[in-house]
Motif scaffolding. Sequence first.
Motif, PDB file in Angstrom:
ATOM      1  N   VAL A  83      -3.963   4.600   6.672  1.00  7.15           N
ATOM      2  CA  VAL A  83      -2.867   5.467   7.097  1.00  7.15           C
ATOM      3  C   VAL A  83      -2.606   6.525   6.024  1.00  7.15           C
ATOM      4  CG1 VAL A  83      -0.392   5.491   7.524  1.00  7.15           C
ATOM      5  CG2 VAL A  83      -1.820   3.791   8.619  1.00  7.15           C
ATOM      6  N   SER A 117      -0.901  -0.878  10.790  1.00  4.97           N
ATOM      7  CA  SER A 117      -0.147   0.117  11.577  1.00  4.97           C
ATOM      8  C   SER A 117       1.341  -0.172  11.685  1.00  4.97           C
ATOM      9  CB  SER A 117      -0.705   0.274  12.998  1.00  4.97           C
ATOM     10  OG  SER A 117      -2.080   0.455  12.963  1.00  4.97           O
ATOM     11  N   TYR A 118       1.815  -1.125  10.915  1.00  3.87           N
ATOM     12  CA  TYR A 118       3.243  -1.447  11.010  1.00  3.87           C
ATOM     13  C   TYR A 118       4.081  -0.242  10.587  1.00  3.87           C
ATOM     14  CZ  TYR A 118       7.256  -4.731  10.879  1.00  3.87           C
ATOM     15  OH  TYR A 118       8.426  -5.392  11.107  1.00  3.87           O
ATOM     16  N   CYS A 125      -4.349  -0.374   1.755  1.00  2.00           N
ATOM     17  CA  CYS A 125      -3.912  -0.316   3.154  1.00  2.00           C
ATOM     18  C   CYS A 125      -4.865  -1.116   4.030  1.00  2.00           C
ATOM     19  CB  CYS A 125      -3.838   1.131   3.630  1.00  2.00           C
ATOM     20  SG  CYS A 125      -3.496   1.254   5.386  1.00  2.00           S
ATOM     21  N   ALA A 127       0.850  -1.188   0.000  1.00  2.00           N
ATOM     22  CA  ALA A 127       0.000   0.000   0.000  1.00  2.00           C
ATOM     23  C   ALA A 127       0.887   1.241   0.000  1.00  2.00           C
ATOM     24  CB  ALA A 127      -0.913  -0.006   1.220  1.00  2.00           C
TER      25      ALA A 127
HETATM   26  S1  SF4 Z   1      -0.980   0.418   7.811  1.00  2.00           S
HETATM   27 FE1  SF4 Z   1       0.901   1.016   6.746  1.00  2.00          FE
HETATM   28  S2  SF4 Z   1       2.074  -0.899   6.599  1.00  2.00           S
HETATM   29 FE2  SF4 Z   1      -0.038  -1.477   7.055  1.00  2.00          FE
HETATM   30  S3  SF4 Z   1      -0.982  -1.771   5.051  1.00  2.00           S
HETATM   31 FE3  SF4 Z   1      -1.376   0.364   5.603  1.00  2.00          FE
HETATM   32  S4  SF4 Z   1       0.299   1.499   4.665  1.00  2.00           S
HETATM   33 FE4  SF4 Z   1       0.918  -0.645   4.678  1.00  2.00          FE
END
Ligand code: SF4
Lengths: 187, 404
Positions: free
Chosen positions: A120, A100-101, A96, A80
């Motif tokens: 995000v 939250s990684y 996405c 994403a």
């Molecule tokens: S929260 Fe961040 S790491 Fe997780 S899928 Fe969405 S953009 Fe990618």
Amino acid sequence: MARYGMALDYKNCINCKACEVACKEENGVLLGADKHRIWVGANAPSGEWPHLDIVSSTFMPSQCQHCEDAPCEEVCPTHATYYDENHVVRVNSDKCILCSYCMNACPYDARYVDDRTVTVDKCTFCSDTRLARGETTTACQNTCPTKVRTFGDLDDPESEISILLKTRDHFSLKSHLGTHPKLYYLT
Amino acid sequence: METKKFMGFLPVNAISIKDLFAFEKSFVNLLAIAVTVVFLVMFVVGVGNYLLHGHHVFNVTREHPWGLLIATYVFFVVSSTGLCIVGSLGDVFKFEALNYQLFSKRAIFGSIVTILAGFAVIAFEIGHPVRMMIYNVVSPGLTSAIWWMGTLYGLYLTFMIIEFIFLLRHEMRRAQVFGFIGLAVGLAAHSNLGSVFGFLNARPISNGVYYPTYFILTAFITGIFIAFIMMGFRYKLDFPPEIKKMLTGLAKIQGFLLGAFLFFAGWKMLTDVYGGMPGRADVAVHIFHSWTFWAEIVLAILIPGLVILLGQAKSHVLMFYASLIGMVGVFFMRYNLVHDTQLKPLQMMKTTRYQLPPQWVEYVPSTTEILISLGGLGLAFVMYYIGTRLFDLDESVTEEAPER
Ligand code: SF4
Ligand code: SF4
């Protein structure tokens, strides 16, 4: 195709936060949202009155650093987060999954959850708005009264930002992490 | 006819819903049922609350995006890997001297149940679980530890189920093969879970090799705790001799593992504090002053370790209680892992007037997070109970042992 970056003459910042307002207006950031996309941090003067350390008192505008080796991109399980054709780090909200990684991995705390898409988001260098309309400046740069910000193509040796970076000393934040930020703080 | 065919393929006990309620109405059983029902109600309320209000009912923030649900997920998958390791001792590695076979089928079933409970909990922390299943496949992020962890755990679950079916069918050779593959994939998945934290270069306290390796060690420890708990309930603390022998063997291994873990935790803390790395040393000192750290050390290591040491690995009943305490400690271990990683703010300047610059990131789980987490435990209990009724989880050696 460009390689966009931004130089910040941060010592000129007067903490008026006009950039935060302009960004909200331009990119439709929710009203009242704190530190979404961009913010200005303040370092209070150190020392005890009357021996105050005046130079320690600075304002540091900050936002996503558009890292060239972006930890957020590396950790995203679904791609994403990606580099677009202008080397701008972007988030595809359709992909996405809100794990939250990336929020945990970004060393600059640049990411937040947008309550409307429930994904995000972060600074995009106005890629969806101004750049898409063919303009060449970002909203924050355009509005800054003390001309702190210079946005432009790092690959173009004639661009204002390239000339600035060749003629002025600069540093980037947490450079020891090897993220190669494309935000440069001029000293 | 169809059911008969199925039961021929997969030996399940023909039970009705009524049979599920036909248990001995002893105090312990009733208490266990009451606790489970309360947990299940909590799950429903928690999930309902989440569905109505979204992530706002969690206390996770931008600075602390991973909260109690992630810790609970880790808790469950560690339990699963641990049970898989302990189950493999008998079923894959054939440690006959200690008769681990007595426990293998139960352990493998437990590993399936716990990972399912883990998945059930994390489904509510991931913002878009359905999207995840689609884009994990069509747009895999191969550099992402979360992608590997999720994918490998999916595979692991599949292999565990296949192994369990073969165990039920007494096809030992095939069970062994799938058990081995499942164990390998499980260990890979599990150390990848450690690397989710270990890869973070933004977080010096977690960065490095520690978590990927300590996860395997602590999984083994957790597996043995759960083995004691499962066997304690199975035999109502009145263990037949061959089970006693097995438990003594497990307790000895556990003693060794706890000792090793004390070294791990001790040296991690010492190098963190005295290594003097900014962003690591200061965080470690902060952790040192938190009660959850001491809860982990005392409940998960010291109490069970002392019980094993003083009872010379033979005080099985005490070990059962120590294992219950140990599991509480293991829960704190998971919570600490998740919370401590996010203790240090990444942006330490003051951004709002009349406010102090951020010092430490605070997090207290919200009611809904607690409801869903305990609910996960309820789910695991129910699935396990139904499994004990539906499947014959004991090996034939123990058939003369007292029934519950
Ligand atoms: S929260 Fe961040 S790491 Fe997780 S899928 Fe969405 S953009 Fe990618
Ligand atoms: S500053 Fe953070 S969000 Fe921006 S590119 Fe770097 S790691 Fe990603």
